[in-house]
Design an enzyme around this catalytic site. Structure first.
Site, PDB file in Angstrom:
ATOM      1  N   ASP A 208       0.853  -1.192   0.000  1.00  0.00           N
ATOM      2  CA  ASP A 208       0.000   0.000   0.000  1.00  0.00           C
ATOM      3  C   ASP A 208       0.890   1.243   0.000  1.00  0.00           C
ATOM      4  OD1 ASP A 208      -2.248   1.781   0.267  1.00  0.00           O
ATOM      5  OD2 ASP A 208      -3.345   0.149   1.229  1.00  0.00           O
ATOM      6  N   PHE A 236       0.622   1.378  -6.747  1.00  0.00           N
ATOM      7  CA  PHE A 236       0.151   0.339  -7.659  1.00  0.00           C
ATOM      8  C   PHE A 236      -0.085   0.842  -9.077  1.00  0.00           C
ATOM      9  CE2 PHE A 236      -4.303   0.773  -5.499  1.00  0.00           C
ATOM     10  CZ  PHE A 236      -4.519   1.996  -6.109  1.00  0.00           C
ATOM     11  N   ARG A 251     -12.122  -4.120  -2.755  1.00  0.00           N
ATOM     12  CA  ARG A 251     -12.807  -2.811  -2.821  1.00  0.00           C
ATOM     13  C   ARG A 251     -11.845  -1.699  -3.232  1.00  0.00           C
ATOM     14  NH1 ARG A 251     -14.946  -1.909   2.730  1.00  0.00           N
ATOM     15  NH2 ARG A 251     -12.830  -2.604   3.142  1.00  0.00           N
ATOM     16  N   HIS A 254     -13.447  -0.038  -7.453  1.00  0.00           N
ATOM     17  CA  HIS A 254     -14.586   0.890  -7.473  1.00  0.00           C
ATOM     18  C   HIS A 254     -14.176   2.324  -7.122  1.00  0.00           C
ATOM     19  CE1 HIS A 254     -16.011   0.766  -2.962  1.00  0.00           C
ATOM     20  NE2 HIS A 254     -14.707   0.846  -3.052  1.00  0.00           N
TER      21      HIS A 254
END
Length: 345
Positions: A208, A236, A251, A254
């Site tokens: 992350d 990413f 998730r 989206h």
């Protein structure tokens, strides 16, 4: 009055009441938010039952005003009781306590403090197609979180609080044979913690943004699985760690428009071997007729993120196909989420 006129009057009465309930939804949002911010829920939990007068003293609020709030919260099934016998928490209210493992307090806090005013700027999003959040707060959501560490922590905890379906992910997909799981944009690692706890064999990578990886040091993924999970900072949109045989995107898609999603998916594909699998958790439009969660979150993505959106099954198949994947399976999960398993083409 004829029978037909009577039925029409009743229909209009019911329709009018329903409309009032719909357009006063903000009453409920703010009442529950303020109850958590005042510490009202925790104070009731500490004693088991308390009167409005007692709670007004503890929260430095006006007794009459607080009693009005408590009456409304009772109607919302957050508390039960009255001023004479005192108020206790219902199962709904219990979810707002700060001292329980599955507390949804931060979910309420981020919706009441930041998402609520963003929805107040809905006309901006409808006119421009851009996020109302950036219009209100002067920055898109993710850069804003990076600049506001306390809000970032609340947001990440809120994302976990809204995921009681994490336990079901491991039942829908067998992780036991995986050697290395890469959780792309996995936040504080709540889903990965759930998977590693249930499956002692795999090792993992939590990937992350740098500030999120730093925050994750205080969470179970680091404190319970330090010997099995590497925490890797990165972007990413540039690349994702290689060498995994299962990649997770929970998730994430989206939050972005189609072009951004294709970039994320392409980077995942480039990191994967031909026999690896991509596991996606998202709500899918049209999969659960009769409920509005997916459609509501579709609007929420517009308001908060601008380019974000929920998608139907064909849209996901198209996105995955353009990034070099085929859909291998789709499993329903609670709260209208679905687990999509994709394989490299």
């Amino acid at each position: 009055m004829t029978m037909e006129h009577s039925e029409n009057f009743e229909d209009r009465h019911l329709a009018g009441r329903r409309l009032i309930e719909l357009m006063t939804g903000f009453w409920k949002t703010q009442a529950i938010y303020i109850a958590t911010e005042l510490g009202l829920i925790d104070k009731i939990a500490a004693t088991g039952r308390a009167t409005g007068g007692e709670l007004a003293l503890e929260t430095a609020t006006d007794p009459d005003a607080l009693n009005r709030l408590l009456l409304f919260l009772a109607r919302l099934d957050v508390v039960v009781g009255d001023e004479q016998e005192g108020y206790a928490l219902t199962p709904v209210g219990e979810l707002l306590r700060t001292d329980i493992r599955d507390s949804m307090r931060d979910h309420v806090r981020i919706y009441g403090s930041h998402f609520y005013p963003a929805w107040g700027a809905l006309p901006h999003a409808l006119r421009t197609g851009r996020s109302a959040f950036s219009h209100v707060f002067g920055s898109e959501l993710f850069p804003y979180l990076q600049q506001h560490p306390e809000t970032s922590l609340t947001y990440e905890r809120a994302m976990v609080a809204g995921t009681p379906f994490f336990a079901e992910v491991g039942r829908a997909f067998d992780f036991s044979a995986a050697r290395r799981i890469v959780d792309v944009a996995g936040g504080h690692g709540a889903l990965l913690h759930e998977i590693l706890t249930r499956n002692p064999g795999p090792r993992a990578v939590l990937f992350d943004a740098p500030h999120v990886i730093e925050e994750s040091a205080a969470h179970p993924i680091a404190t319970h699985h330090a010997d099995r999970c590497e925490r890797v900072p990165g972007n990413f949109f540039e690349a994702v760690p290689k060498g995994g045989d299962v990649y997770l995107l929970s998730r994430i898609l989206h939050c972005f428009d189609d072009e951004a999603c294709r970039q994320i998916l392409t980077n995942c594909r480039q990191a994967m071997s031909p026999d690896a699998r991509l596991v996606i958790v998202e709500r899918i439009l049209g999969k659960d007729a009769g409920s509005s969660l997916a459609e509501g979150y579709n609007m929420h993505m517009l308001v908060v993120l601008g380019g974000g959106r929920e998608r139907d099954e064909n849209q996901y198949r198209t996105l995955l196909d353009k990034a070099g994947f085929r859909v291998a399976d789709i499993h329903p999960l609670p709260l209208e989420t679905h687990l999509v398993v994709a394989a490299p083409q």
